[in-house]
Design a protein around this motif. Sequence first.
Motif, PDB file in Angstrom:
ATOM      1  N   VAL A 152      -9.984 -27.681 -83.721  1.00 54.99           N
ATOM      2  CA  VAL A 152      -8.516 -27.686 -83.783  1.00 54.99           C
ATOM      3  C   VAL A 152      -7.968 -26.272 -83.590  1.00 54.99           C
ATOM      4  N   ALA A 153      -8.534 -25.298 -84.287  1.00 55.64           N
ATOM      5  CA  ALA A 153      -8.078 -23.909 -84.150  1.00 55.64           C
ATOM      6  C   ALA A 153      -8.266 -23.411 -82.722  1.00 55.64           C
ATOM      7  N   HIS A 154      -9.395 -23.751 -82.121  1.00 53.90           N
ATOM      8  CA  HIS A 154      -9.671 -23.304 -80.755  1.00 53.90           C
ATOM      9  C   HIS A 154      -8.641 -23.878 -79.770  1.00 53.90           C
ATOM     10  N   TYR A 155      -8.389 -25.169 -79.858  1.00 60.15           N
ATOM     11  CA  TYR A 155      -7.442 -25.774 -78.915  1.00 60.15           C
ATOM     12  C   TYR A 155      -6.022 -25.273 -79.147  1.00 60.15           C
ATOM     13  N   ASN A 156      -5.618 -25.062 -80.386  1.00 64.33           N
ATOM     14  CA  ASN A 156      -4.288 -24.479 -80.622  1.00 64.33           C
ATOM     15  C   ASN A 156      -4.191 -23.097 -79.983  1.00 64.33           C
ATOM     16  N   TRP A 157      -5.261 -22.327 -80.059  1.00 65.96           N
ATOM     17  CA  TRP A 157      -5.300 -21.007 -79.425  1.00 65.96           C
ATOM     18  C   TRP A 157      -5.225 -21.150 -77.899  1.00 65.96           C
ATOM     19  N   VAL A 158      -6.012 -22.048 -77.332  1.00 64.26           N
ATOM     20  CA  VAL A 158      -6.006 -22.255 -75.871  1.00 64.26           C
ATOM     21  C   VAL A 158      -4.601 -22.627 -75.412  1.00 64.26           C
ATOM     22  N   TRP A 159      -3.994 -23.584 -76.071  1.00 66.93           N
ATOM     23  CA  TRP A 159      -2.670 -24.041 -75.649  1.00 66.93           C
ATOM     24  C   TRP A 159      -1.619 -22.957 -75.817  1.00 66.93           C
ATOM     25  N   GLN A 160      -1.751 -22.133 -76.833  1.00 67.43           N
ATOM     26  CA  GLN A 160      -0.787 -21.062 -77.059  1.00 67.43           C
ATOM     27  C   GLN A 160      -0.864 -20.022 -75.947  1.00 67.43           C
ATOM     28  N   ASP A 161      -2.043 -19.801 -75.417  1.00 66.36           N
ATOM     29  CA  ASP A 161      -2.224 -18.785 -74.381  1.00 66.36           C
ATOM     30  C   ASP A 161      -2.297 -19.352 -72.969  1.00 66.36           C
ATOM     31  N   MET A 162      -2.054 -20.641 -72.823  1.00 70.92           N
ATOM     32  CA  MET A 162      -2.159 -21.299 -71.529  1.00 70.92           C
ATOM     33  C   MET A 162      -0.988 -20.905 -70.631  1.00 70.92           C
ATOM     34  N   ILE A 163      -1.273 -20.692 -69.383  1.00 70.14           N
ATOM     35  CA  ILE A 163      -0.234 -20.431 -68.391  1.00 70.14           C
ATOM     36  C   ILE A 163      -0.061 -21.715 -67.595  1.00 70.14           C
ATOM     37  N   PRO A 164       1.017 -22.455 -67.858  1.00 73.93           N
ATOM     38  CA  PRO A 164       1.189 -23.751 -67.200  1.00 73.93           C
ATOM     39  C   PRO A 164       1.549 -23.619 -65.726  1.00 73.93           C
ATOM     40  N   THR A 165       1.164 -24.624 -64.971  1.00 77.91           N
ATOM     41  CA  THR A 165       1.511 -24.687 -63.555  1.00 77.91           C
ATOM     42  C   THR A 165       3.011 -24.929 -63.400  1.00 77.91           C
ATOM     43  N   LYS A 166       3.539 -25.809 -64.206  1.00 79.30           N
ATOM     44  CA  LYS A 166       4.962 -26.131 -64.216  1.00 79.30           C
ATOM     45  C   LYS A 166       5.391 -26.227 -65.668  1.00 79.30           C
ATOM     46  N   GLY A 167       6.673 -26.188 -65.926  1.00 77.53           N
ATOM     47  CA  GLY A 167       7.148 -26.343 -67.292  1.00 77.53           C
ATOM     48  C   GLY A 167       6.661 -25.225 -68.192  1.00 77.53           C
ATOM     49  N   SER A 168       6.633 -25.515 -69.482  1.00 79.43           N
ATOM     50  CA  SER A 168       6.187 -24.536 -70.457  1.00 79.43           C
ATOM     51  C   SER A 168       5.342 -25.232 -71.505  1.00 79.43           C
ATOM     52  N   VAL A 169       4.585 -24.450 -72.257  1.00 75.28           N
ATOM     53  CA  VAL A 169       3.809 -24.982 -73.374  1.00 75.28           C
ATOM     54  C   VAL A 169       3.946 -24.036 -74.550  1.00 75.28           C
ATOM     55  N   VAL A 170       4.250 -24.616 -75.717  1.00 73.56           N
ATOM     56  CA  VAL A 170       4.305 -23.863 -76.961  1.00 73.56           C
ATOM     57  C   VAL A 170       3.532 -24.647 -78.007  1.00 73.56           C
ATOM     58  N   VAL A 171       3.087 -23.937 -79.024  1.00 78.26           N
ATOM     59  CA  VAL A 171       2.374 -24.546 -80.142  1.00 78.26           C
ATOM     60  C   VAL A 171       3.241 -24.330 -81.377  1.00 78.26           C
ATOM     61  N   LYS A 172       3.629 -25.433 -82.034  1.00 84.94           N
ATOM     62  CA  LYS A 172       4.471 -25.367 -83.226  1.00 84.94           C
ATOM     63  C   LYS A 172       3.945 -26.344 -84.272  1.00 84.94           C
ATOM     64  N   THR A 173       4.184 -26.018 -85.523  1.00 83.41           N
ATOM     65  CA  THR A 173       3.833 -26.925 -86.609  1.00 83.41           C
ATOM     66  C   THR A 173       4.940 -27.959 -86.801  1.00 83.41           C
TER      67      THR A 173
END
Length: 180
Positions: A152-173
């Motif tokens: 879980v910690a790893h994927y939250n980190w990956v998604w937080q640092d991901m550069i999306p092709t389109k749109g945006s991605v954020v990690v929130k509680t």
Amino acid sequence: MPKKALLVIDMQKASFTVETPRLDEAGVVKRINTLAAKFREEENLVIIIQHDGGLGGAYEKNSNSWENLDALQTKPTDIFLDKTANDAFYNTALESLLKEKGVKEVCITGCATDFCVASTLQSTLIKDFNVVAVADGHTTGNRPNLTAEQVVAHYNWVWQDMIPTKGSVVVKTVAELTAE
């Protein structure tokens, strides 16, 4: 028209057995219920996605193990969608449904972090949606080389640092999302 959708992926009895314990099951369900209530209150979409594993499998449609967890609160206004692969967009009407309803932002929760949640999140990113990975709204089990907490910690980190092709991605509680 709804501008947001909450995806609740594979929170089914077959995913939560004595043989397949999941990290913080009760807490994750409680937080998903809290977030779903906020989405409904704001007239946004809540989409309950269930894996249909075909005849004879643990996820056989309409079997007891296919059903959602008893603690997961669903409402008649929710949209229920079946999938047959990890990615909830694969051979489903999910993308057309979201676009038809005018959804711009998709919040993703569910089980299992490293399979269906990750696959769906990555697919969502290439379809012109903004994505919110709900940091404490997804779960998984221990893996051969990683604990569930590490996954879980790893994927939250990956998604937080991901550069999306389109749109945006954020990690929130869930707390951050319900405070907005």
